[in-house]
Design a protein around this motif. Structure first.
Motif: not given
Length: 290
Positions: A164-168, A254-259
């Protein structure tokens, strides 16, 4: 047939785009009224549960509703206390008998502990016999993944892990891609831990596309090539869960979520010795109870 099914599993949107409802059956008495709705819609069912008893009850209800076997994508797991070649074969045969089916679509080894090599040999044979349409693993971190992918006769087709976004799981996915193992997210919403549903970045992206935070998270994973199995027992949320193919996250999204990646589990770490000890105690408790 086997190769075709394996390719389907490697399609990131397959379990959602094929209009399959992903049901995590967590209650012994699953509401049968829910199952009447898919009969009047293009939805299909993908069933999985932490207990064989729940799945067995649900399969019986589906027969009453005259669902065909082809309309169900049935996933099950072998628990650690049934690892080892003989025990694993017995476990799968028992599952087939209780579920009253000739085959299971996907069978996973639940954890990377105990004699998982002996268990995997059993799954390889059952796959070749046609009793399992696909075989995979769950919660195997990169080191354990490389181990079994490199030395097993048949490589795992899928690895079900927390994504998930917090553990990619960036590093883990790199190795899964390298060895041709499909990444599947068992917690694409992280169960909302750490305020994930209220995350400002995700909410902003959702407003931009006219979508919910949950839909943004699903779309993000699918665009990364990750199969998603969102947990829900509510029909409306299930319908919402696969309504994610009418928009695309752009490079900036996608970049924002990656951060947002914290690179740590929202639940527990399999590298933590105390976690392994906890699993050992659970297995011993189950063995003594039986």
């Amino acid at each position: 047939m086997k190769k075709r099914l394996a390719r389907q599993l490697q399609n990131p949107g397959y379990l959602v785009h094929r209009k399959i409802i992903n049901c995590h059956i967590s209650r012994p008495k699953f509401p049968i009224a829910l199952l009447h709705k898919p009969q009047r819609s293009p939805l299909r069912l993908r069933l999985w549960s932490s207990t064989l008893e729940n799945l067995s009850q649900l399969m019986s209800q589906l027969l009453i509703l005259r669902c065909t076997r082809e309309e169900i994508f049935l996933t099950s797991k072998v628990w650690v206390d049934r690892y080892g070649y003989e025990k694993c074969r017995e476990s799968v045969e028992e599952s087939l008998k209780k579920l009253k089916t000739d085959y299971i679509d996907l069978m996973l080894l639940h954890q990377p502990f105990s004699d998982y090599y002996g268990a995997w040999r059993a799954l390889e044979e059952l796959y070749e016999e046609g009793k399992l349409r696909a075989i995979g693993i769950s919660n195997f971190y990169p080191d354990r993944l490389v181990d079994i992918a490199a030395f097993a006769r048949i490589r795992p087709m899928i690895n079900q892990v927390e994504v998930h976004p917090y553990n990619q799981q960036v590093l883990a996915k790199e190795y899964m891609d390298k060895y041709g193992v499909q990444t599947e997210a068992w917690a694409p919403f992280g169960e909302g831990r750490g305020g994930l549903f209220e995350d400002g970045v995700l909410m902003e992206i959702g407003r931009k596309h006219g979508k919910t935070t949950a839909q943004v998270m699903l779309r993000w994973n699918i665009q990364r090539g990750v199969v998603v199995i969102p947990k829900s027992t509510h029909y409306e949320r299930m319908a919402e869960n696969f309504n994610v193919f009418d928009f695309t996250l752009d490079e900036e999204d996608m970049k924002k979520i990656g951060h947002l990646d914290k690179d740590q589990s929202s639940f527990f770490s399999h590298h933590d010795p105390s976690t392994v000890e906890w699993f050992v105690q659970v297995v011993k408790g189950q063995s003594s109870a039986s």
